[in-house]
Write a protein that holds these residues in place. Structure first.
Motif: not given
Lengths: 332, 431
Positions: A292-321
């Motif tokens: 029942w558990l079929e692995l999708p072909n693309n299991l990346a957390l974010v697409g390469t085009e959204y790479k910039i989201v990662v540092p932003f997310f880290i930044l926000i997380a640090v600023l919040v916590w």
């Protein structure tokens, strides 16, 4: 086993490369912050400038490095570091110093640094055009393939990456020794702790400021050149560097050089891990998984085009916590 | 109303500076009309008016409250998307298929996932240790994210392959403008909520980042915006050029923007002179004593940041509708962030009239500097070619880059030599 090698090539190596670049950039940002108390947004453009100077020098003397067995760009690094440091000190004297003398708010300095960003970008693009150019002029990038017994896929590492690791290590150790052992380095730390007290106890603050720009400019040149050597020189390099570098500096705690190194590697690895396609690693397990558990072909957390989201997310997380950063930076 | 609060400073000086500057500006605009023709000049005026809305948004944030927003581009793009989405015709192929239903299910799944993660993050109330709670929350969030994102990818992939994109709503443009402002305000609220209590530099970094993320999202979501394929034409709230000719249509559009600006200007003027405006300035000028007077600093900052973002979203929507094409790649930090910054700091931050003046002046210079830079560049290359044998390629794009340099230099010069702008904020003196 092949999958692990793949993981090593695409995550460990790539993440360390990005981490080194971000760390060197973040050290510069954090040093400038701790001495001059403003976020220097033109830092990523100083990296581009340094790389551009190296490119020009390499174009002028394409075979200078042949006798040493190093890429010409590496041989040109010291010259470019001196030049970029001079430019950085000059920018400070012409644009930041008068504003400081007026006692403006830090945010005005930030806007001024955005103005410097635009000026540097305009100049670089005016002379280099907008295309990408390789720093290997009339030379080829050496690629080392390390074959391991029992696997078909080799570990791949390129010459610039090896140089990058060595240079980063040397730069970080050198900076550490300078800050902890040298008289000027101690004076610098004193000034970052309390500028008034430092001035009162006879520290030449002007010299310290100049020195800060020299260190920041040199590190920026190193990082920019080694990044362009690994990929290619692009005039809009700075654009992709600004957010990760600041995220790294803030994660590590602003004004905290060792924190900046840790932050740089954290952001670099987070980016690489986020765009890595995890289903490659899970492929060997596919047969043993329930149906029942079929692995999708693309299991990346974010697409390469959204790479910039990662540092932003880290930044926000640090600023919040944890707005002081992981290593308790100075100011929030 | 209390009669004593009515009293305005009686010795208000004659606004000679303002009249001179605006007179000069009118002459410049007339010169553009005369030399470039009315069709070109009306287009320029409409765009300048749209930029004026953006500049008023920034003057609230930077001039009134001392918050700097480096992500105007993102809010402009958001407004532009909203006006596009609301105004373009309905894509019947999309609505006739089963895709809207599937998209709806995925959206519901997103809501459910958020609710699930939120619920899991509260299990420490049931006696679960905090570290375990954090661990479980992160794991659940990761799995939920991966599941939802893979569903979303499959639906959006089908939308792209079957019906190109989801199309618009076919509603009047002004509705899109309003929603654009609301969307931008919403994003501004989130950003402000996180950053406004911290050092002011963090706001700059965060807005810079969110602008790039909004742009990346709009550029890569082909199912929603057609991405790089762009959407055009966009309907206008007034008769478009095909019906009444270029000049009339643009003049009508200009009237719409002028009414908008007049309304915004009036409201801002009232707010500035109201107790609320005084409180905002007090917070800007001396945060500590304002806090000591019992003012809620972060609340007010939040308000002002959201107001500014709303204006930016609105201005972006109006601008995009006028341009007639929605192209996510057309939103550039230089054109939509730094140009607005120059308008505000050159005109006079905190002074609405000065901002208006700066917006029109800088936009006219900006538009006219394109051909000028080209001519100059040709001259320089001619000389450079003769003297040094320097033969750069793609001249035109390089000439336009030269303007980046000039904008940067202008920012630095203004900060140093005229930090209060050409029409400075008038500080009321109360004896």
């Amino acid at each position: 086993m092949n999958e692990l090698i793949y993981f090593f090539n695409y995550v460990v190596v790539a993440g360390s490369v990005t981490g080194c670049i971000y760390a060197m950039g973040a050290i510069g940002v954090t040093l400038i912050y701790s001495i001059l108390r403003f976020a220097h947004f033109a830092h990523a453009d100083m990296m581009t400038l340094g790389a551009f100077v190296v490119l020009l020098l390499t174009l002028a003397f394409p075979h200078a490095g042949d006798s040493l067995g190093l890429p010409t760009a590496i041989v040109m690094l010291p010259l470019a570091m001196i030049f970029t440091s001079l430019v950085a000190v000059g920018i400070d004297r012409v644009f930041y110093q008068p504003l400081r003398a007026h006692g403006v708010k830090p945010i005005v300095m930030v806007i001024a640094s955005l103005g410097v960003t635009l000026m540097l970008q305009g100049l670089i693009r005016l002379f280099s055009g907008t295309g990408a150019e390789s720093l290997y002029v009339e030379a080829r990038k050496a690629i080392f393939r390390i074959e391991l017994p029992g696997v078909t896929r080799p570990i791949i590492i390129t010459e610039p990456q090896v140089i990058l690791f060595v240079v980063t290590l040397v730069a970080v150790i050198g900076l550490h020794l300078f800050l902890t052992r040298a008289r000027l380095g101690k004076a610098m730390r004193a000034m970052s702790d309390n500028p008034d007290l430092a001035r009162a106890s006879g520290i030449n603050t002007k010299l310290i400021i100049t020195l800060t720009w020299v260190i920041a400019g040199s590190l920026a040149t190193l990082a920019g050149t080694l990044l362009s050597l690994d990929v290619a020189f692009k005039p809009d390099l700075s654009f992709f560097l600004l957010l990760p570098i600041f995220a790294a500096a803030i994660v590590g705690g602003v004004g905290h050089p060792y924190g900046a190194i840790a932050g740089g590697f954290l952001v670099g690895f987070a980016e690489t891990l986020a765009v890595f396609n995890w289903s490659v690693l899970l492929r060997p397990l596919r047969d043993s998984l329930p149906s029942w558990l079929e692995l999708p072909n693309n299991l990346a957390l974010v697409g390469t085009e959204y790479k910039i989201v990662v540092p932003f997310f880290i930044l926000i997380a640090v600023l919040v916590w944890r707005p002081t950063g992981l290593f308790k930076g100075k100011v929030i | 109303m209390n009669p004593t609060s009515q009293h305005t400073p009686s010795q208000r000086p004659f606004p000679r500076r303002e009249i001179l500057l605006f007179g000069g500006l009118a002459l410049v605009v007339l010169a553009v009309f005369a030399s470039m023709g009315p069709a070109y000049a009306t287009r320029m005026m409409v765009e300048a008016a749209c930029y004026a809305i953006l500049a008023l948004g920034l003057t609230i944030q930077w001039g009134y409250a001392g918050q700097f927003n480096a992500g105007i581009m993102g809010f402009v793009a958001l407004g532009g998307f909203s006006s596009t989405f609301f105004s373009i015709p309905v894509n019947h192929a999309f609505w006739a298929s089963d895709l809207p239903g599937r998209l709806g299910w995925v959206l519901l799944a997103i809501v459910a996932a958020v609710a699930l993660v939120f619920a899991v993050s509260r299990i420490d109330r049931l006696g679960v240790p905090r570290w375990l709670r954090t661990l479980v929350t992160v794991l659940v969030a990761l799995v939920a994210y991966l599941v939802v994102i893979s569903w979303l990818r499959s639906v959006t992939g089908d939308i792209e392959s079957q019906v190109d994109f989801i199309g618009g709503l076919g509603l009047p443009v002004w509705l899109g403008w309003i929603v654009g402002g609301v969307l931008a305000g919403g994003i501004g609220y989130l950003i402000g909520h996180i950053c406004l209590g911290l050092r002011s530099d963090y706001l700059v970094i965060a807005t810079l980042g969110i602008a790039e993320i909004i742009k990346a999202f709009l550029k890569n979501s082909d199912w929603l915006t057609r991405g790089t394929a762009t959407i055009s034409p966009l309907p206008w709230p007034v008769p478009d050029p095909g019906e009444v000719g270029f000049v009339t249509a643009r003049a009508l559009y200009f009237c719409v923007t002028a009414v908008l600006i007049a309304a915004i200007f009036f409201l801002l003027h009232r707010a500035y002179h109201a107790p609320w405006g005084r409180m905002i300035r007090a917070i800007r000028d001396n945060e500590v004593s304002a806090a000591a007077m019992g003012k809620s600093i972060n609340r007010r900052r939040q308000e002002i940041f959201v107001f500014g973002c709303i204006l930016m979203g609105l201005g972006g929507a109006v601008l995009t509708s006028f341009t007639g094409i929605f192209d996510p790649q057309g939103y550039l930090p230089l054109n939509h962030t730094f140009l607005v910054l120059v308008m505000v700091i050159l005109g006079g931050p905190g002074n609405n009239l000065g901002t208006l003046f700066g917006a029109v002046l800088v936009y006219v210079i900006w538009i006219m500097s394109g051909p000028l830079a080209l001519a100059l560049m040709h001259l320089v290359t001619a000389l450079g070619g003769d003297w040094f044998g320097w033969q750069p390629g793609n001249l035109d794009s390089r000439a336009l880059q030269a303007r980046v340099f000039v904008i940067g230099l202008l920012i630095l010069m203004v900060l140093r030599f005229a930090p209060r702008g050409m029409i400075p904020e008038r500080i009321a003196q109360h004896d």
